[in-house]
Design a protein around this motif. Structure first.
Motif, short mmCIF file in Angstrom:
data_model
loop_
_atom_site.label_atom_id
_atom_site.label_comp_id
_atom_site.label_asym_id
_atom_site.label_seq_id
_atom_site.Cartn_x
_atom_site.Cartn_y
_atom_site.Cartn_z
N ASN A 77 71.23 9.62 31.59
CA ASN A 77 72.07 9.47 30.40
C ASN A 77 73.43 8.88 30.80
OD1 ASN A 77 74.11 11.82 28.65
ND2 ASN A 77 73.33 9.94 27.77
N TYR B 274 62.95 14.97 22.20
CA TYR B 274 63.94 15.43 23.15
C TYR B 274 63.89 16.95 23.04
CZ TYR B 274 67.75 12.36 25.02
OH TYR B 274 68.53 11.54 25.74
N MET B 275 63.76 17.64 24.18
CA MET B 275 63.79 19.10 24.14
C MET B 275 64.91 19.54 25.09
SD MET B 275 60.51 21.62 24.70
CE MET B 275 59.43 21.01 23.43
N GLY B 276 65.97 20.07 24.52
CA GLY B 276 67.12 20.45 25.33
C GLY B 276 67.17 21.94 25.58
N GLY C 109 71.11 21.04 20.00
CA GLY C 109 72.11 21.57 20.91
C GLY C 109 73.07 20.46 21.34
N GLY C 110 74.21 20.86 21.89
CA GLY C 110 75.20 19.88 22.35
C GLY C 110 75.89 19.22 21.18
N HIS D 66 77.30 11.88 33.97
CA HIS D 66 78.64 12.48 33.98
C HIS D 66 78.65 13.95 34.42
CE1 HIS D 66 77.00 12.54 29.87
NE2 HIS D 66 77.54 13.72 29.76
N ALA E 137 65.68 16.89 27.70
CA ALA E 137 66.89 16.13 27.33
C ALA E 137 68.02 16.32 28.35
CB ALA E 137 67.36 16.60 25.95
N ALA F 4 65.22 14.64 18.11
CA ALA F 4 65.98 15.67 18.81
C ALA F 4 66.53 16.68 17.82
CB ALA F 4 67.14 15.05 19.59
N SER G 210 74.48 7.00 25.08
CA SER G 210 75.08 7.68 23.94
C SER G 210 76.48 7.17 23.70
CB SER G 210 75.07 9.21 24.14
OG SER G 210 75.35 9.58 25.45
N MET H 3 71.42 17.31 29.77
CA MET H 3 72.39 18.31 29.32
C MET H 3 73.49 18.47 30.36
SD MET H 3 69.96 21.23 27.58
CE MET H 3 68.73 21.25 28.85
N ILE I 257 67.05 24.90 29.01
CA ILE I 257 68.16 25.66 29.62
C ILE I 257 67.58 26.91 30.27
CG2 ILE I 257 70.30 26.96 29.19
CD1 ILE I 257 70.83 25.12 26.78
N VAL J 238 73.96 21.38 32.91
CA VAL J 238 72.71 22.17 32.91
C VAL J 238 71.58 21.43 33.64
CG1 VAL J 238 70.87 23.10 31.42
CG2 VAL J 238 73.27 23.41 30.76
N TYR K 183 74.21 32.91 30.45
CA TYR K 183 73.93 31.87 29.45
C TYR K 183 72.49 32.00 28.97
CZ TYR K 183 74.22 26.88 27.83
OH TYR K 183 74.24 25.71 27.12
#
Ligand SMILES: Cc1cc2nc3c(=O)[nH]c(=O)nc-3n(C[C@H](O)[C@H](O)[C@H](O)COP(=O)(O)O)c2cc1C
Length: 322
Positions: free
Chosen positions: A80, A202-204, A155-156, A44, A18, A181, A108, A20, A208, A23, A219
């Motif tokens: 994204n 979705y694997m976020g 997450g997020g 972004h 996903a 997700a 999104s 991030m 990480i 990240v 982190y």
């Protein structure tokens, strides 16, 4: 087979690493694509349109190299885009994605049909993220090719709805691709999501803790040490509900008891946005099943093995009466 079905059929595992903020990066996305899964990053995260152009060129060249190397399946690549009208970079970022013919656009916040039309014009597909059946209806009306159901525990900026409930509601609306997700962490989880009615996941958070991610060692270590009840749900950071690592909030001087009583604006005005996301770290409820940091390649191998093992293990269900 339509374009989306073909895209999924050609993947080695129905997993999207996903996007991030701060990240994901091109090295991580390319490493994921090399394993036959979908690699992504958010536009972004780049500081400027020029930097996004550089990242897209790295992807084009990296994917071409992979294609020439004659290895196994190469996964698709997605970017994204925040398609809400308040995003000042949308027009420039979208033009670049069109120029580079990015195969998958993950949108999104808001669902403007004209963005979807422009992606369809060059042969791209659009998956739009939703957190409720109402969002799903709007995205389908606008022409999304698939829906990312962002559920409670993600997450997020997360949703709040239980994954069974949201998948069931969305499946009553559409047969289009559905991406689940929220705390999907192992290969077994991927199979479970498919059984529930999802086409992809979705694997976020799991990604990480890879060597290629841009996350700091601190982190990643905090994720290794965390359990799901160390994840704090609050809209106070920037007004949108998000899951954050409680330890990072405490370290940033936030009083968690206070935070429970805060209105969103109180924290927003207290700190500057980018710095907030740099010092306060986000993760989903899946943290309790993450115990290491490994290369994307090793993680994908593990996910594939876990998935295969879970599938083989389904035979044990034959003992259950039909
Ligand atoms: C640190 C972090 C940053 C994120 N940034 C974005 C983002 O920029 N755009 C987006 O669409 N989703 C973003 N997400 C959400 C992920 O794309 C995805 O929905 C989520 O991570 C899935 O849940 P999981 O982390 O439990 O696997 C972010 C998630 C995390 C953990």
């Amino acid at each position: 087979m339509n374009r989306v079905e073909k895209l999924i059929a050609e993947m080695a595992l129905p997993v999207i690493a996903a996007p991030m903020f701060t990240v994901s990066n091109p090295a991580m996305a390319l490493a994921v694509c090399a394993e036959g899964l979908m690699g992504t990053f958010p536009a972004h995260t780049t500081r400027s349109v020029e930097m996004l152009a550089e990242w897209l060129t790295i992807m084009d060249e990296g994917l071409a190299k992979l294609a020439n190397s004659g290895g196994g399946a190469i996964g698709p690549f997605g970017v994204n885009l925040v398609v809400h009208p308040t995003n000042p970079r949308l027009a420039g970022d979208l033009d670049l994605c069109i120029e580079h013919k990015v195969p998958v656009i993950l949108t999104s916040k808001g669902a403007p049909g004209e963005v979807f039309d422009r992606v369809h014009d060059y042969g791209g597909v659009v998956f739009h993220d939703i957190a409720s059946a109402r969002h799903a209806e709007k995205a389908l009306e606008a022409g999304a090719d698939g829906l990312i159901a962002v559920c409670g525990g993600a997450g997020g900026h997360c949703g709040t709805i239980n994954p069974f409930a949201l998948v069931n509601e969305v499946r009553q609306l559409t047969d289009k691709a559905l991406i689940l997700a929220g705390a999907v962490t192992t290969g077994r989880d991927v199979l479970a999501a498919q059984v529930m009615g999802a086409d992809l996941v979705y694997m976020g958070t799991r990604f990480i803790n890879t060597e290629e991610s841009s996350a700091s060692d601190g982190y990643r270590q905090m994720i290794v040490e965390a359990k799901s009840n160390d994840v704090f749900f609050t809209a106070a950071m920037d007004g949108a509900p998000a899951n954050l690592l409680a330890a990072s909030l405490v370290r940033a001087g936030v009083d968690l008891e206070d935070l429970k009583r805060q209105t969103p604006g109180a924290i927003i005005s207290a700190q500057e946005n980018k710095k907030r996301w740099k010092d306060v770290w986000s993760a989903g409820h899946g943290v309790g099943a993450i115990h290491d940091v490994l290369s994307v390649s090793a993680l994908c191998d593990r996910l594939k093995a876990e998935y295969a093992e879970a599938r083989a293990g389904l035979n044990r269900l034959s003992a259950v009466p039909a």
